[in-house]
Design a protein around this motif. Structure first.
Motif, PDB file in Angstrom:
ATOM      1  N   SER A  71       0.958  -1.271  -0.127  1.00 58.36           N
ATOM      2  CA  SER A  71      -0.053   0.028   0.021  1.00 58.36           C
ATOM      3  C   SER A  71       0.675   1.389   0.095  1.00 58.36           C
ATOM      4  N   TRP A  72       0.215   2.373  -0.384  1.00 60.84           N
ATOM      5  CA  TRP A  72       0.988   3.448  -0.443  1.00 60.84           C
ATOM      6  C   TRP A  72       1.410   4.083   1.110  1.00 60.84           C
ATOM      7  N   LEU A  73       0.588   3.706   1.862  1.00 68.07           N
ATOM      8  CA  LEU A  73       1.025   4.149   3.451  1.00 68.07           C
ATOM      9  C   LEU A  73       2.041   3.078   3.800  1.00 68.07           C
ATOM     10  N   SER A  74       2.359   2.173   3.418  1.00 64.73           N
ATOM     11  CA  SER A  74       3.433   0.870   3.739  1.00 64.73           C
ATOM     12  C   SER A  74       4.770   1.531   3.098  1.00 64.73           C
ATOM     13  N   LEU A  75       4.420   2.120   1.947  1.00 61.72           N
ATOM     14  CA  LEU A  75       5.535   2.390   1.149  1.00 61.72           C
ATOM     15  C   LEU A  75       6.224   3.533   1.843  1.00 61.72           C
ATOM     16  N   ALA A  76       5.456   4.389   2.525  1.00 66.68           N
ATOM     17  CA  ALA A  76       6.073   5.709   3.151  1.00 66.68           C
ATOM     18  C   ALA A  76       7.159   5.077   3.923  1.00 66.68           C
ATOM     19  N   TRP A  77       7.510   3.815   4.492  1.00 66.97           N
ATOM     20  CA  TRP A  77       8.457   3.410   5.561  1.00 66.97           C
ATOM     21  C   TRP A  77       9.533   3.427   4.649  1.00 66.97           C
ATOM     22  N   CYS A  78       9.664   3.436   3.325  1.00 65.13           N
ATOM     23  CA  CYS A  78      11.082   3.577   2.480  1.00 65.13           C
ATOM     24  C   CYS A  78      11.479   4.899   2.579  1.00 65.13           C
ATOM     25  N   SER A  79      10.843   5.939   3.220  1.00 65.16           N
ATOM     26  CA  SER A  79      11.405   7.162   3.452  1.00 65.16           C
ATOM     27  C   SER A  79      12.558   7.290   4.727  1.00 65.16           C
ATOM     28  N   LEU A  80      12.621   6.140   5.530  1.00 64.28           N
ATOM     29  CA  LEU A  80      13.339   5.957   6.464  1.00 64.28           C
ATOM     30  C   LEU A  80      14.917   6.097   6.198  1.00 64.28           C
ATOM     31  N   PRO A  81      15.318   5.305   5.469  1.00 69.09           N
ATOM     32  CA  PRO A  81      16.956   5.260   4.735  1.00 69.09           C
ATOM     33  C   PRO A  81      17.146   6.437   4.105  1.00 69.09           C
ATOM     34  N   VAL A  82      16.085   7.006   3.261  1.00 68.44           N
ATOM     35  CA  VAL A  82      16.234   8.091   2.497  1.00 68.44           C
ATOM     36  C   VAL A  82      16.821   9.158   3.448  1.00 68.44           C
ATOM     37  N   ILE A  83      15.829   9.423   4.489  1.00 71.77           N
ATOM     38  CA  ILE A  83      16.120  10.409   5.465  1.00 71.77           C
ATOM     39  C   ILE A  83      17.488  10.362   6.329  1.00 71.77           C
ATOM     40  N   VAL A  84      17.903   8.983   6.512  1.00 71.15           N
ATOM     41  CA  VAL A  84      19.082   8.710   7.148  1.00 71.15           C
ATOM     42  C   VAL A  84      20.428   9.043   6.444  1.00 71.15           C
TER      43      VAL A  84
END
Length: 246
Positions: free
Chosen positions: A5-18
């Protein structure tokens, strides 16, 4: 295969932020990683909608137009390391068009035996992989060829060194596949439920076609640049280290 889901995909932003934080602190550039990631996301979402439309309405003319656009974009990106010099864009375009077209024909007609060559769900993913890898090989070859000539090396030696440099990623990928990593296409098929033995056959096709397209593309690029260089020498034009021509 579970749907993301798009909501679950939002977790992919964590490595990008780090990585963005580390990159910002070490390089001083606070926006490059975030901008690149945002652009990647928008481009992929846009392409997703375009592909849905293409898959629902297959047309030889639309497919040909998409392939032509891919060739132009790949040619422009391929000469990025030497874009400030003249004489590289046309050879890159010809090398990409010839090499990728030949290997697409082998894949679609001889290996897969498709009935409709312009089927978007088949030709566009294959063309994307072939163009991307050939583009990188051409880019490496052009940059190394120009650098070798700029250092005063003999044209034949410069061409050989450039070709070897362009083939390093191709050969490394052949050596590493199966031992170090499972390639993207094979992984995607396995995740979607396809038998690993079937996925292996497709991956072998991809790897061999990528090797051939990249190698022939780099060779065609260097052959054209060499012809231009020798022709320039024969007519008595000066070939200096700081010359803008390759």
């Amino acid at each position: 295969m579970p749907t993301i889901s798009w909501l679950s995909l939002a977790w992919c932003s964590l490595p990008v932020i780090v990585i963005g934080i580390i990159y910002a602190r070490w390089s001083g550039n606070r926006s490059e990683i975030l901008m690149a990631s945002a652009r990647m996301t928008l481009q992929l979402v846009g392409v997703g909608y375009v592909l849905v439309a293409l898959f629902n309405n297959p047309s030889p003319w639309i497919t040909s137009g998409v392939l032509a656009l891919m060739i132009c974009a790949a040619s422009w990106i391929a000469i990025r390391p030497v874009r400030h010099h003249q004489g590289f864009l046309k050879p890159a375009f010809i090398a990409l068009a010839v090499s990728v077209s030949v290997h697409l024909a082998i894949s679609l007609l001889l290996v897969m035996g498709v009935d409709t060559w312009y089927e978007p769900r088949v030709i566009i993913p294959l063309a994307g992989m072939y163009f991307a890898n050939t583009m990188n090989a051409i880019s490496l070859a052009a940059e190394r060829y120009h650098a070798e000539l700029h250092e005063g090396k003999d044209e034949h030696k410069a061409r050989l060194t450039a070709f070897q440099a362009a083939m390093i990623p191709q050969i490394n990928s052949l050596l590493a596949v199966g031992l170090v990593a499972l390639p993207g296409m094979m992984t995607g098929q396995i995740l979607s439920g396809v038998s690993p033995l079937i996925a292996v056959r497709y991956q072998i096709m991809i790897m061999t076609m990528v090797l051939g397209a990249g190698g022939i593309g780099a060779a065609l690029m260097l052959w054209q640049l060499g012809r231009h260089y020798r022709k320039k020498s024969l007519v008595g034009m000066p070939v200096e280290k700081n010359d803008e021509q390759p």
